[in-house]
Design a protein around this motif. Structure first.
Motif, PDB file in Angstrom:
ATOM      1  N   VAL A  84     -19.314  -5.617  78.502  1.00 25.52           N
ATOM      2  CA  VAL A  84     -19.440  -7.033  78.854  1.00 25.52           C
ATOM      3  C   VAL A  84     -19.938  -7.108  80.296  1.00 25.52           C
ATOM      4  N   ASP A  85     -21.093  -7.734  80.471  1.00 27.45           N
ATOM      5  CA  ASP A  85     -21.612  -7.986  81.812  1.00 27.45           C
ATOM      6  C   ASP A  85     -20.995  -9.314  82.247  1.00 27.45           C
ATOM      7  N   TYR A  86     -19.919  -9.253  83.014  1.00 26.31           N
ATOM      8  CA  TYR A  86     -19.119 -10.459  83.269  1.00 26.31           C
ATOM      9  C   TYR A  86     -19.889 -11.619  83.910  1.00 26.31           C
ATOM     10  N   PRO A  87     -20.785 -11.357  84.898  1.00 22.27           N
ATOM     11  CA  PRO A  87     -21.495 -12.507  85.490  1.00 22.27           C
ATOM     12  C   PRO A  87     -22.319 -13.298  84.467  1.00 22.27           C
ATOM     13  N   THR A  88     -22.911 -12.594  83.485  1.00 26.57           N
ATOM     14  CA  THR A  88     -23.751 -13.306  82.500  1.00 26.57           C
ATOM     15  C   THR A  88     -23.048 -13.444  81.153  1.00 26.57           C
ATOM     16  N   GLN A  89     -21.944 -12.736  80.975  1.00 28.30           N
ATOM     17  CA  GLN A  89     -21.214 -12.683  79.693  1.00 28.30           C
ATOM     18  C   GLN A  89     -22.067 -12.063  78.581  1.00 28.30           C
ATOM     19  N   LYS A  90     -23.087 -11.317  78.973  1.00 28.83           N
ATOM     20  CA  LYS A  90     -23.896 -10.657  77.950  1.00 28.83           C
ATOM     21  C   LYS A  90     -23.104  -9.489  77.341  1.00 28.83           C
ATOM     22  N   ARG A  91     -23.192  -9.333  76.040  1.00 32.49           N
ATOM     23  CA  ARG A  91     -22.556  -8.217  75.327  1.00 32.49           C
ATOM     24  C   ARG A  91     -23.611  -7.144  75.052  1.00 32.49           C
ATOM     25  N   ILE A  92     -23.310  -5.900  75.441  1.00 33.15           N
ATOM     26  CA  ILE A  92     -24.211  -4.781  75.153  1.00 33.15           C
ATOM     27  C   ILE A  92     -23.431  -3.724  74.361  1.00 33.15           C
ATOM     28  N   PRO A  93     -23.725  -3.579  73.065  1.00 33.42           N
ATOM     29  CA  PRO A  93     -23.030  -2.527  72.294  1.00 33.42           C
ATOM     30  C   PRO A  93     -23.297  -1.161  72.925  1.00 33.42           C
ATOM     31  N   LYS A  94     -22.213  -0.411  73.168  1.00 33.41           N
ATOM     32  CA  LYS A  94     -22.357   0.905  73.799  1.00 33.41           C
ATOM     33  C   LYS A  94     -22.718   1.932  72.724  1.00 33.41           C
ATOM     34  N   ALA A  95     -23.024   3.147  73.165  1.00 32.17           N
ATOM     35  CA  ALA A  95     -23.318   4.226  72.201  1.00 32.17           C
ATOM     36  C   ALA A  95     -22.148   4.410  71.239  1.00 32.17           C
ATOM     37  N   SER A  96     -20.918   4.240  71.738  1.00 30.14           N
ATOM     38  CA  SER A  96     -19.738   4.424  70.875  1.00 30.14           C
ATOM     39  C   SER A  96     -19.679   3.353  69.778  1.00 30.14           C
ATOM     40  N   PHE A  97     -20.210   2.173  70.049  1.00 26.86           N
ATOM     41  CA  PHE A  97     -20.281   1.104  69.053  1.00 26.86           C
ATOM     42  C   PHE A  97     -21.148   1.578  67.880  1.00 26.86           C
ATOM     43  N   HIS A  98     -22.317   2.117  68.213  1.00 29.98           N
ATOM     44  CA  HIS A  98     -23.237   2.570  67.161  1.00 29.98           C
ATOM     45  C   HIS A  98     -22.642   3.757  66.408  1.00 29.98           C
ATOM     46  N   TRP A  99     -21.948   4.621  67.151  1.00 31.75           N
ATOM     47  CA  TRP A  99     -21.300   5.782  66.516  1.00 31.75           C
ATOM     48  C   TRP A  99     -20.186   5.317  65.558  1.00 31.75           C
ATOM     49  N   TYR A 100     -19.376   4.371  66.025  1.00 34.60           N
ATOM     50  CA  TYR A 100     -18.266   3.876  65.192  1.00 34.60           C
ATOM     51  C   TYR A 100     -18.814   3.152  63.954  1.00 34.60           C
ATOM     52  N   ALA A 101     -19.906   2.404  64.122  1.00 37.96           N
ATOM     53  CA  ALA A 101     -20.542   1.712  62.992  1.00 37.96           C
ATOM     54  C   ALA A 101     -20.942   2.723  61.914  1.00 37.96           C
ATOM     55  N   GLU A 102     -21.440   3.869  62.370  1.00 41.97           N
ATOM     56  CA  GLU A 102     -21.849   4.926  61.431  1.00 41.97           C
ATOM     57  C   GLU A 102     -20.638   5.508  60.695  1.00 41.97           C
ATOM     58  N   CYS A 103     -19.539   5.711  61.436  1.00 42.95           N
ATOM     59  CA  CYS A 103     -18.296   6.201  60.802  1.00 42.95           C
ATOM     60  C   CYS A 103     -17.859   5.226  59.705  1.00 42.95           C
ATOM     61  N   ILE A 104     -17.889   3.936  60.041  1.00 42.65           N
ATOM     62  CA  ILE A 104     -17.432   2.919  59.097  1.00 42.65           C
ATOM     63  C   ILE A 104     -18.328   2.927  57.864  1.00 42.65           C
ATOM     64  N   GLN A 105     -19.613   2.974  58.112  1.00 41.21           N
ATOM     65  CA  GLN A 105     -20.556   2.927  57.001  1.00 41.21           C
ATOM     66  C   GLN A 105     -20.368   4.114  56.062  1.00 41.21           C
ATOM     67  N   GLN A 106     -20.130   5.289  56.638  1.00 41.89           N
ATOM     68  CA  GLN A 106     -19.977   6.486  55.806  1.00 41.89           C
ATOM     69  C   GLN A 106     -18.530   6.748  55.394  1.00 41.89           C
ATOM     70  N   GLY A 107     -17.592   6.033  56.013  1.00 39.88           N
ATOM     71  CA  GLY A 107     -16.183   6.229  55.687  1.00 39.88           C
ATOM     72  C   GLY A 107     -15.655   7.587  56.124  1.00 39.88           C
ATOM     73  N   ARG A 108     -16.256   8.152  57.173  1.00 41.77           N
ATOM     74  CA  ARG A 108     -15.810   9.454  57.652  1.00 41.77           C
ATOM     75  C   ARG A 108     -16.099   9.604  59.143  1.00 41.77           C
ATOM     76  N   VAL A 109     -15.575  10.664  59.728  1.00 40.20           N
ATOM     77  CA  VAL A 109     -15.829  10.906  61.156  1.00 40.20           C
ATOM     78  C   VAL A 109     -17.186  11.573  61.273  1.00 40.20           C
ATOM     79  N   VAL A 110     -18.110  10.909  61.962  1.00 41.92           N
ATOM     80  CA  VAL A 110     -19.469  11.483  62.048  1.00 41.92           C
ATOM     81  C   VAL A 110     -19.693  12.174  63.400  1.00 41.92           C
TER      82      VAL A 110
END
Ligand code: PNW
Length: 457
Positions: A431-457
Protein backbone atom coordinates in the motif's frame (compact mmCIF):
# COMPACT_ATOMS: atom_id res chain seq x y z
CA UNK A 1 8.79 -36.25 -4.98
CA UNK A 2 6.29 -34.55 -2.69
CA UNK A 3 3.88 -32.29 -4.56
CA UNK A 4 2.55 -30.61 -1.41
CA UNK A 5 -0.95 -30.96 -2.83
CA UNK A 6 -3.74 -30.06 -0.37
CA UNK A 7 -7.16 -31.71 -0.46
CA UNK A 8 -9.75 -29.97 -2.66
CA UNK A 9 -11.72 -29.08 0.46
CA UNK A 10 -8.79 -27.09 1.93
CA UNK A 11 -9.77 -23.48 2.31
CA UNK A 12 -7.41 -20.72 1.14
CA UNK A 13 -7.92 -17.21 2.45
CA UNK A 14 -6.50 -13.89 3.57
CA UNK A 15 -7.02 -11.90 6.77
CA UNK A 16 -7.23 -8.29 7.98
CA UNK A 17 -8.55 -6.41 11.04
CA UNK A 18 -10.78 -3.34 11.33
CA UNK A 19 -8.51 -0.83 13.07
CA UNK A 20 -5.54 -1.82 10.94
CA UNK A 21 -7.17 -1.14 7.55
CA UNK A 22 -10.47 0.78 7.72
CA UNK A 23 -9.58 4.38 8.57
CA UNK A 24 -12.70 6.63 8.50
CA UNK A 25 -12.30 6.82 12.26
CA UNK A 26 -14.97 9.43 12.87
CA UNK A 27 -17.36 8.61 10.05
CA UNK A 28 -21.00 7.53 10.16
CA UNK A 29 -21.21 7.67 13.93
CA UNK A 30 -18.08 5.70 14.85
CA UNK A 31 -16.59 6.82 18.17
CA UNK A 32 -13.03 6.31 19.48
CA UNK A 33 -11.61 2.95 20.43
CA UNK A 34 -8.70 2.63 22.84
CA UNK A 35 -6.43 2.52 19.80
CA UNK A 36 -7.60 5.94 18.58
CA UNK A 37 -6.90 7.43 22.00
CA UNK A 38 -3.63 5.59 22.56
CA UNK A 39 -2.10 6.26 19.13
CA UNK A 40 -3.01 9.96 19.31
CA UNK A 41 -0.84 10.37 22.42
CA UNK A 42 2.70 11.33 21.57
CA UNK A 43 5.33 8.65 21.74
CA UNK A 44 2.96 5.68 21.85
CA UNK A 45 3.42 4.51 18.26
CA UNK A 46 6.38 4.66 15.91
CA UNK A 47 6.42 8.02 14.07
CA UNK A 48 3.19 8.95 15.87
CA UNK A 49 1.19 6.90 13.36
CA UNK A 50 -2.53 6.33 13.97
CA UNK A 51 -5.26 4.31 12.26
CA UNK A 52 -7.27 7.45 11.39
CA UNK A 53 -6.83 6.81 7.65
CA UNK A 54 -4.95 3.48 7.48
CA UNK A 55 -5.70 1.80 4.10
CA UNK A 56 -8.91 3.82 3.75
CA UNK A 57 -10.60 0.46 3.26
CA UNK A 58 -13.86 1.95 4.56
CA UNK A 59 -14.15 3.88 1.28
CA UNK A 60 -12.26 1.44 -0.92
CA UNK A 61 -13.78 -1.87 0.08
CA UNK A 62 -15.24 -2.52 -3.37
CA UNK A 63 -11.88 -2.33 -5.14
CA UNK A 64 -10.28 -4.29 -2.27
CA UNK A 65 -12.82 -7.08 -2.80
CA UNK A 66 -11.92 -7.07 -6.51
CA UNK A 67 -8.29 -7.49 -5.44
CA UNK A 68 -9.31 -10.53 -3.36
CA UNK A 69 -11.12 -11.97 -6.36
CA UNK A 70 -7.99 -11.46 -8.47
CA UNK A 71 -5.99 -13.30 -5.80
CA UNK A 72 -8.41 -16.18 -6.10
CA UNK A 73 -9.36 -16.50 -2.42
CA UNK A 74 -12.79 -17.88 -1.63
CA UNK A 75 -12.54 -16.95 2.06
CA UNK A 76 -11.84 -13.62 3.72
CA UNK A 77 -11.31 -13.01 7.43
CA UNK A 78 -11.93 -9.46 8.65
CA UNK A 79 -13.01 -7.93 11.94
CA UNK A 80 -15.95 -5.80 12.98
CA UNK A 81 -15.30 -2.58 14.93
CA UNK A 82 -17.37 -2.50 18.13
CA UNK A 83 -17.31 1.33 18.04
CA UNK A 84 -19.04 1.41 14.65
CA UNK A 85 -21.86 -0.82 15.91
CA UNK A 86 -22.25 0.48 19.48
CA UNK A 87 -20.17 3.69 19.56
CA UNK A 88 -20.40 4.12 23.34
CA UNK A 89 -19.62 0.46 24.00
CA UNK A 90 -23.02 -0.16 25.55
CA UNK A 91 -26.43 1.22 24.66
CA UNK A 92 -27.72 2.36 21.30
CA UNK A 93 -26.90 0.56 18.07
CA UNK A 94 -25.60 2.74 15.24
CA UNK A 95 -27.32 1.35 12.14
CA UNK A 96 -25.02 3.35 9.82
CA UNK A 97 -22.08 1.37 11.20
CA UNK A 98 -23.88 -1.94 10.68
CA UNK A 99 -24.62 -0.84 7.12
CA UNK A 100 -20.92 -0.66 6.22
CA UNK A 101 -20.42 -4.34 7.09
CA UNK A 102 -23.67 -5.22 5.39
CA UNK A 103 -22.42 -3.65 2.13
CA UNK A 104 -19.01 -5.30 2.52
CA UNK A 105 -20.57 -8.73 3.03
CA UNK A 106 -22.89 -8.34 0.05
CA UNK A 107 -19.94 -7.32 -2.11
CA UNK A 108 -17.91 -10.33 -0.94
CA UNK A 109 -20.75 -12.70 -1.68
CA UNK A 110 -21.24 -11.20 -5.14
CA UNK A 111 -17.61 -12.14 -5.80
CA UNK A 112 -18.03 -15.67 -4.47
CA UNK A 113 -16.04 -14.95 -1.30
CA UNK A 114 -17.27 -16.31 2.04
CA UNK A 115 -16.99 -13.87 4.96
CA UNK A 116 -15.36 -15.00 8.23
CA UNK A 117 -15.93 -12.28 10.83
CA UNK A 118 -13.89 -11.70 13.98
CA UNK A 119 -16.07 -9.86 16.49
CA UNK A 120 -13.20 -8.30 18.42
CA UNK A 121 -9.69 -7.57 17.21
CA UNK A 122 -8.42 -5.27 19.97
CA UNK A 123 -10.36 -2.03 19.29
CA UNK A 124 -12.23 -1.76 22.63
CA UNK A 125 -14.59 1.21 22.98
CA UNK A 126 -12.79 4.10 24.68
CA UNK A 127 -16.06 4.91 26.48
CA UNK A 128 -15.81 1.59 28.35
CA UNK A 129 -12.14 2.18 29.12
CA UNK A 130 -13.19 5.46 30.71
CA UNK A 131 -16.24 4.04 32.48
CA UNK A 132 -14.68 1.02 34.17
CA UNK A 133 -11.22 0.30 32.72
CA UNK A 134 -12.53 -1.99 29.93
CA UNK A 135 -10.99 -5.47 30.31
CA UNK A 136 -9.95 -4.79 33.91
CA UNK A 137 -13.62 -5.00 34.79
CA UNK A 138 -15.85 -8.06 34.70
CA UNK A 139 -18.59 -5.83 33.26
CA UNK A 140 -16.73 -5.85 29.94
CA UNK A 141 -17.69 -9.48 29.32
CA UNK A 142 -21.42 -8.76 29.43
CA UNK A 143 -21.11 -5.57 27.37
CA UNK A 144 -19.17 -7.57 24.79
CA UNK A 145 -21.90 -10.23 24.68
CA UNK A 146 -24.57 -7.56 24.16
CA UNK A 147 -22.55 -6.08 21.30
CA UNK A 148 -22.24 -9.57 19.78
CA UNK A 149 -26.01 -10.00 19.93
CA UNK A 150 -26.45 -6.67 18.12
CA UNK A 151 -24.10 -7.75 15.32
CA UNK A 152 -25.24 -11.34 14.87
CA UNK A 153 -28.93 -10.54 14.93
CA UNK A 154 -28.36 -8.03 12.10
CA UNK A 155 -25.74 -9.76 9.94
CA UNK A 156 -26.24 -13.42 10.87
CA UNK A 157 -28.37 -14.08 7.81
CA UNK A 158 -25.28 -13.56 5.62
CA UNK A 159 -22.30 -14.24 7.90
CA UNK A 160 -22.19 -17.77 9.26
CA UNK A 161 -18.53 -18.06 10.26
CA UNK A 162 -17.94 -16.22 13.52
CA UNK A 163 -14.80 -15.78 15.58
CA UNK A 164 -15.31 -14.28 19.02
CA UNK A 165 -12.00 -12.67 20.00
CA UNK A 166 -8.54 -12.38 18.44
CA UNK A 167 -5.42 -13.32 20.44
CA UNK A 168 -6.44 -12.81 24.05
CA UNK A 169 -2.89 -13.21 25.33
CA UNK A 170 -1.65 -10.35 23.14
CA UNK A 171 -4.07 -7.53 23.90
CA UNK A 172 -4.25 -8.29 27.60
CA UNK A 173 -0.54 -8.74 28.17
CA UNK A 174 0.67 -6.01 25.79
CA UNK A 175 -2.11 -3.66 26.89
CA UNK A 176 -1.55 -3.87 30.64
CA UNK A 177 1.80 -5.41 31.61
CA UNK A 178 4.58 -3.31 33.08
CA UNK A 179 7.15 -5.01 30.87
CA UNK A 180 5.16 -4.89 27.59
CA UNK A 181 7.61 -3.86 24.87
CA UNK A 182 6.28 -1.98 23.04
CA UNK A 183 3.01 -1.50 24.94
CA UNK A 184 -0.35 -1.69 23.19
CA UNK A 185 -3.56 0.24 23.95
CA UNK A 186 -4.79 1.16 26.48
CA UNK A 187 -1.19 1.23 27.75
CA UNK A 188 -2.19 0.97 31.41
CA UNK A 189 0.57 -0.48 33.54
CA UNK A 190 -1.16 -2.61 36.17
CA UNK A 191 0.56 -3.04 39.52
CA UNK A 192 0.25 -6.77 40.05
CA UNK A 193 0.67 -9.76 37.74
CA UNK A 194 -2.64 -10.99 39.13
CA UNK A 195 -4.34 -7.98 37.52
CA UNK A 196 -3.16 -9.00 34.07
CA UNK A 197 -4.47 -12.50 34.68
CA UNK A 198 -7.75 -10.93 35.72
CA UNK A 199 -8.06 -9.06 32.37
CA UNK A 200 -7.33 -12.35 30.62
CA UNK A 201 -9.99 -14.13 32.67
CA UNK A 202 -12.55 -11.45 31.80
CA UNK A 203 -11.67 -11.89 28.12
CA UNK A 204 -12.14 -15.68 28.13
CA UNK A 205 -15.38 -15.15 30.03
CA UNK A 206 -16.41 -12.71 27.26
CA UNK A 207 -15.54 -15.40 24.73
CA UNK A 208 -17.86 -17.85 26.50
CA UNK A 209 -20.73 -15.38 26.79
CA UNK A 210 -20.07 -14.37 23.18
CA UNK A 211 -20.44 -18.00 22.00
CA UNK A 212 -23.79 -18.22 23.77
CA UNK A 213 -24.87 -14.87 22.31
CA UNK A 214 -23.95 -15.91 18.75
CA UNK A 215 -25.90 -19.16 19.00
CA UNK A 216 -28.91 -17.41 20.50
CA UNK A 217 -28.96 -14.58 17.93
CA UNK A 218 -28.02 -16.39 14.71
CA UNK A 219 -31.06 -16.94 12.48
CA UNK A 220 -29.33 -19.87 10.71
CA UNK A 221 -26.87 -22.61 11.74
CA UNK A 222 -23.40 -21.13 12.07
CA UNK A 223 -19.82 -21.89 13.05
CA UNK A 224 -18.39 -20.41 16.26
CA UNK A 225 -14.65 -20.23 16.93
CA UNK A 226 -12.00 -18.56 19.06
CA UNK A 227 -8.82 -17.17 17.50
CA UNK A 228 -5.83 -17.94 19.65
CA UNK A 229 -2.09 -17.48 19.26
CA UNK A 230 -0.59 -20.46 20.99
CA UNK A 231 2.99 -20.37 22.22
CA UNK A 232 4.35 -23.27 20.16
CA UNK A 233 7.04 -25.42 21.72
CA UNK A 234 9.09 -27.11 18.98
CA UNK A 235 11.30 -30.09 19.85
CA UNK A 236 14.92 -29.34 19.01
CA UNK A 237 15.07 -32.75 17.33
CA UNK A 238 12.28 -35.17 16.50
CA UNK A 239 13.40 -37.86 18.88
CA UNK A 240 11.09 -39.30 21.57
CA UNK A 241 12.80 -37.50 24.50
CA UNK A 242 12.73 -34.04 22.91
CA UNK A 243 9.18 -34.52 21.62
CA UNK A 244 8.09 -35.48 25.13
CA UNK A 245 9.87 -32.37 26.49
CA UNK A 246 8.06 -30.08 24.02
CA UNK A 247 4.72 -31.69 24.88
CA UNK A 248 5.39 -31.23 28.57
CA UNK A 249 6.34 -27.57 28.13
CA UNK A 250 3.27 -26.67 26.05
CA UNK A 251 0.64 -26.30 28.85
CA UNK A 252 3.06 -24.46 31.12
CA UNK A 253 3.33 -21.54 28.68
CA UNK A 254 0.99 -18.96 30.14
CA UNK A 255 -0.93 -18.27 26.94
CA UNK A 256 -1.70 -21.96 26.46
CA UNK A 257 -2.40 -23.04 30.01
CA UNK A 258 -4.37 -19.90 30.84
CA UNK A 259 -6.43 -19.47 27.66
CA UNK A 260 -6.59 -22.59 25.49
CA UNK A 261 -6.90 -24.94 28.43
CA UNK A 262 -9.89 -23.28 30.11
CA UNK A 263 -11.57 -22.70 26.73
CA UNK A 264 -11.00 -26.21 25.39
CA UNK A 265 -11.06 -28.30 28.56
CA UNK A 266 -12.93 -26.24 31.17
CA UNK A 267 -9.95 -25.86 33.51
CA UNK A 268 -6.80 -23.77 33.70
CA UNK A 269 -3.79 -26.04 33.30
CA UNK A 270 -2.88 -27.26 36.82
CA UNK A 271 0.86 -26.81 36.27
CA UNK A 272 0.28 -23.21 35.25
CA UNK A 273 -1.93 -22.51 38.29
CA UNK A 274 0.74 -23.95 40.51
CA UNK A 275 3.34 -21.67 38.90
CA UNK A 276 1.07 -18.64 39.28
CA UNK A 277 0.27 -19.15 42.94
CA UNK A 278 -1.14 -15.89 44.32
CA UNK A 279 -1.04 -14.33 40.86
CA UNK A 280 -3.84 -16.61 39.61
CA UNK A 281 -7.04 -14.74 38.69
CA UNK A 282 -10.18 -14.76 40.79
CA UNK A 283 -12.57 -17.27 39.24
CA UNK A 284 -16.24 -17.09 40.25
CA UNK A 285 -18.53 -20.08 40.52
CA UNK A 286 -19.86 -21.02 37.09
CA UNK A 287 -17.17 -19.10 35.15
CA UNK A 288 -15.38 -22.17 33.87
CA UNK A 289 -18.63 -23.68 32.58
CA UNK A 290 -19.36 -20.43 30.72
CA UNK A 291 -15.84 -20.30 29.30
CA UNK A 292 -15.91 -23.94 28.20
CA UNK A 293 -18.45 -23.62 25.38
CA UNK A 294 -18.68 -26.16 22.60
CA UNK A 295 -16.84 -24.81 19.55
CA UNK A 296 -17.27 -25.58 15.85
CA UNK A 297 -13.72 -24.62 14.95
CA UNK A 298 -10.54 -23.16 16.42
CA UNK A 299 -8.52 -20.45 14.70
CA UNK A 300 -4.78 -20.35 15.33
CA UNK A 301 -2.42 -17.51 14.54
CA UNK A 302 1.03 -19.04 14.22
CA UNK A 303 4.03 -16.97 13.19
CA UNK A 304 6.88 -18.40 15.22
CA UNK A 305 7.73 -20.65 18.17
CA UNK A 306 10.30 -21.67 20.76
CA UNK A 307 12.76 -24.58 20.62
CA UNK A 308 12.61 -26.95 23.56
CA UNK A 309 14.96 -29.75 24.55
CA UNK A 310 14.86 -32.49 27.14
CA UNK A 311 16.87 -31.49 30.22
CA UNK A 312 18.11 -33.02 33.41
CA UNK A 313 16.22 -30.65 35.72
CA UNK A 314 13.03 -30.99 37.82
CA UNK A 315 10.74 -29.91 34.95
CA UNK A 316 12.42 -32.26 32.48
CA UNK A 317 12.69 -29.65 29.71
CA UNK A 318 14.44 -26.44 28.81
CA UNK A 319 13.26 -23.63 26.50
CA UNK A 320 16.09 -22.33 24.35
CA UNK A 321 16.78 -18.66 23.67
CA UNK A 322 17.47 -17.46 20.15
CA UNK A 323 20.70 -15.66 19.49
CA UNK A 324 20.65 -12.47 17.42
CA UNK A 325 22.15 -14.25 14.44
CA UNK A 326 19.24 -16.74 14.23
CA UNK A 327 17.16 -16.04 11.04
CA UNK A 328 14.43 -13.56 11.75
CA UNK A 329 11.94 -11.56 9.69
CA UNK A 330 11.42 -7.82 10.13
CA UNK A 331 9.96 -7.92 13.66
CA UNK A 332 11.92 -8.48 16.89
CA UNK A 333 9.83 -11.55 17.79
CA UNK A 334 9.49 -13.08 14.35
CA UNK A 335 11.98 -15.95 14.33
CA UNK A 336 11.88 -18.21 11.29
CA UNK A 337 10.41 -21.46 12.59
CA UNK A 338 8.16 -23.15 10.05
CA UNK A 339 7.93 -26.34 12.13
CA UNK A 340 5.93 -24.30 14.65
CA UNK A 341 2.96 -24.56 12.36
CA UNK A 342 3.11 -28.36 12.38
CA UNK A 343 3.82 -28.65 16.12
CA UNK A 344 1.05 -26.19 16.89
CA UNK A 345 -1.43 -28.55 15.22
CA UNK A 346 0.03 -31.55 17.00
CA UNK A 347 0.12 -30.13 20.55
CA UNK A 348 -3.35 -28.68 20.21
CA UNK A 349 -4.79 -31.91 18.88
CA UNK A 350 -3.40 -33.57 21.99
CA UNK A 351 -5.22 -30.97 24.11
CA UNK A 352 -8.59 -31.20 22.38
CA UNK A 353 -11.43 -33.17 23.90
CA UNK A 354 -12.85 -33.61 20.40
CA UNK A 355 -9.93 -34.60 18.14
CA UNK A 356 -11.96 -33.85 15.02
CA UNK A 357 -12.54 -30.17 15.89
CA UNK A 358 -11.64 -28.29 12.68
CA UNK A 359 -8.51 -26.18 13.06
CA UNK A 360 -7.68 -23.20 10.87
CA UNK A 361 -4.56 -21.12 10.52
CA UNK A 362 -6.29 -17.77 10.84
CA UNK A 363 -3.03 -15.81 10.51
CA UNK A 364 0.45 -16.55 9.25
CA UNK A 365 2.79 -14.15 7.50
CA UNK A 366 5.77 -11.89 7.97
CA UNK A 367 7.04 -8.33 7.83
CA UNK A 368 9.71 -7.47 5.28
CA UNK A 369 11.47 -4.29 4.15
CA UNK A 370 9.42 -3.89 1.01
CA UNK A 371 10.17 -1.18 -1.55
CA UNK A 372 8.87 -0.47 -5.03
CA UNK A 373 11.60 -0.97 -7.66
CA UNK A 374 12.16 1.00 -10.87
CA UNK A 375 9.75 -1.29 -12.75
CA UNK A 376 7.05 -0.50 -10.18
CA UNK A 377 7.26 -3.98 -8.65
CA UNK A 378 7.74 -5.20 -5.09
CA UNK A 379 9.92 -8.31 -5.16
CA UNK A 380 9.47 -9.70 -1.63
CA UNK A 381 11.50 -12.88 -1.93
CA UNK A 382 11.88 -13.32 1.83
CA UNK A 383 8.08 -13.37 2.22
CA UNK A 384 7.75 -16.06 -0.46
CA UNK A 385 10.51 -18.07 1.23
CA UNK A 386 8.77 -17.70 4.61
CA UNK A 387 5.28 -18.56 3.37
CA UNK A 388 6.49 -21.49 1.30
CA UNK A 389 8.15 -23.13 4.29
CA UNK A 390 5.20 -22.54 6.64
CA UNK A 391 2.74 -23.87 4.06
CA UNK A 392 4.87 -26.99 3.67
CA UNK A 393 4.64 -27.47 7.44
CA UNK A 394 0.86 -27.02 7.16
CA UNK A 395 0.83 -29.66 4.46
CA UNK A 396 2.69 -32.06 6.73
CA UNK A 397 0.05 -31.58 9.42
CA UNK A 398 -2.73 -32.35 6.91
CA UNK A 399 -0.84 -35.33 5.47
CA UNK A 400 -0.45 -36.80 8.97
CA UNK A 401 -4.18 -36.49 9.57
CA UNK A 402 -4.38 -33.46 11.86
CA UNK A 403 -7.70 -31.67 11.31
CA UNK A 404 -6.27 -28.55 9.64
CA UNK A 405 -8.98 -27.32 7.28
CA UNK A 406 -7.72 -23.98 5.98
CA UNK A 407 -5.16 -21.18 5.93
CA UNK A 408 -5.52 -17.39 5.95
CA UNK A 409 -2.43 -15.39 5.09
CA UNK A 410 -1.72 -12.28 7.17
CA UNK A 411 -2.27 -9.96 5.51
CA UNK A 412 -4.14 -9.04 2.35
CA UNK A 413 -2.77 -5.49 2.61
CA UNK A 414 0.08 -3.67 4.31
CA UNK A 415 -1.59 -1.99 7.26
CA UNK A 416 -1.33 -0.22 10.63
CA UNK A 417 0.94 -2.61 12.53
CA UNK A 418 -0.11 -1.42 16.01
CA UNK A 419 2.73 0.15 17.99
CA UNK A 420 4.96 -0.10 14.89
CA UNK A 421 2.58 2.04 12.84
CA UNK A 422 3.06 1.86 9.07
CA UNK A 423 6.76 1.12 9.40
CA UNK A 424 6.32 -2.66 9.28
CA UNK A 425 4.64 -4.18 6.23
CA UNK A 426 2.93 -7.58 6.53
CA UNK A 427 0.88 -7.41 3.31
CA UNK A 428 1.04 -9.50 0.18
CA UNK A 429 -0.20 -6.26 -1.38
CA UNK A 430 1.91 -3.12 -1.04
CA UNK A 431 0.00 0.00 0.00
CA UNK A 432 1.46 3.33 -1.08
CA UNK A 433 -0.10 5.31 1.75
CA UNK A 434 0.12 8.84 0.24
CA UNK A 435 -1.82 7.73 -2.87
CA UNK A 436 -3.53 4.62 -1.39
CA UNK A 437 -2.45 2.76 -4.50
CA UNK A 438 -2.39 -1.05 -4.09
CA UNK A 439 0.52 -2.91 -5.73
CA UNK A 440 0.33 -6.73 -5.55
CA UNK A 441 3.75 -7.96 -4.43
CA UNK A 442 5.58 -10.98 -5.87
CA UNK A 443 4.21 -12.99 -2.92
CA UNK A 444 0.66 -12.10 -4.02
CA UNK A 445 1.27 -13.66 -7.44
CA UNK A 446 2.99 -16.65 -5.83
CA UNK A 447 0.10 -17.19 -3.39
CA UNK A 448 -2.43 -16.86 -6.25
CA UNK A 449 -0.59 -19.70 -8.00
CA UNK A 450 -0.70 -21.87 -4.85
CA UNK A 451 -4.44 -21.28 -4.59
CA UNK A 452 -5.05 -22.02 -8.22
CA UNK A 453 -3.11 -25.28 -8.08
CA UNK A 454 -4.16 -26.18 -4.53
CA UNK A 455 -0.56 -26.86 -3.54
CA UNK A 456 2.66 -25.20 -2.42
CA UNK A 457 4.38 -23.98 -5.57
C1 PNW B 1 -0.99 -10.57 15.36
N1 PNW B 1 4.15 -11.90 19.09
O1 PNW B 1 -0.33 -9.99 16.44
C2 PNW B 1 -2.28 -9.80 15.22
O2 PNW B 1 -3.44 -10.60 15.27
C3 PNW B 1 -2.31 -8.89 14.03
O3 PNW B 1 -3.25 -7.89 14.24
C4 PNW B 1 -0.92 -8.36 13.74
O4 PNW B 1 -0.90 -7.40 12.75
C5 PNW B 1 -0.07 -9.54 13.35
O5 PNW B 1 -0.12 -10.59 14.29
C6 PNW B 1 1.39 -9.20 13.10
O6 PNW B 1 1.99 -8.70 14.26
C7 PNW B 1 0.80 -10.51 17.02
O7 PNW B 1 4.75 -11.11 19.86
C8 PNW B 1 1.49 -9.66 17.86
O8 PNW B 1 4.54 -13.10 18.94
C9 PNW B 1 2.59 -10.12 18.55
C10 PNW B 1 3.01 -11.45 18.39
C11 PNW B 1 2.32 -12.30 17.55
C12 PNW B 1 1.22 -11.83 16.86
Amino acid sequence: MTSYQFPDSFLWGAATASYQIEGAATEDGRKPSVWDTFSAKSGRTLNGDTGAVACDHYHRYESDVKLMAALGIKHYRFSIAWTRIIPDGRGDVNEAGVDFYSRLVDCLREHGITPHATLFHWDSPQALEKRYGSWRSREMAQDYADYVTAVVSRLGDRITNWMTINEISCFTHLGYAVNADPPHAPGTRVKRRKDIWQTCHHAILAHGLGCQAIRAASPVPCSVALVDNPAVTVPIAESPEHIAAAQKAFPTCWANGGILYPVLTGAYSPVLLEQLGWDAPEIKAGDLETIHQPLDALGLNIYTGTYVKAADNPSGYECLDFRDSYPRLNMPWLWMLPEALYWGMRHISDTLEKPTLPLFITENGCAAQDTVNAQGEVVDLERIAYLRQYLKAAHRAVAEGYPLHGYFVWSLLDNFEWAWGYDRRFGITYVDYPTQKRIPKASFHWYAECIQQGRVV
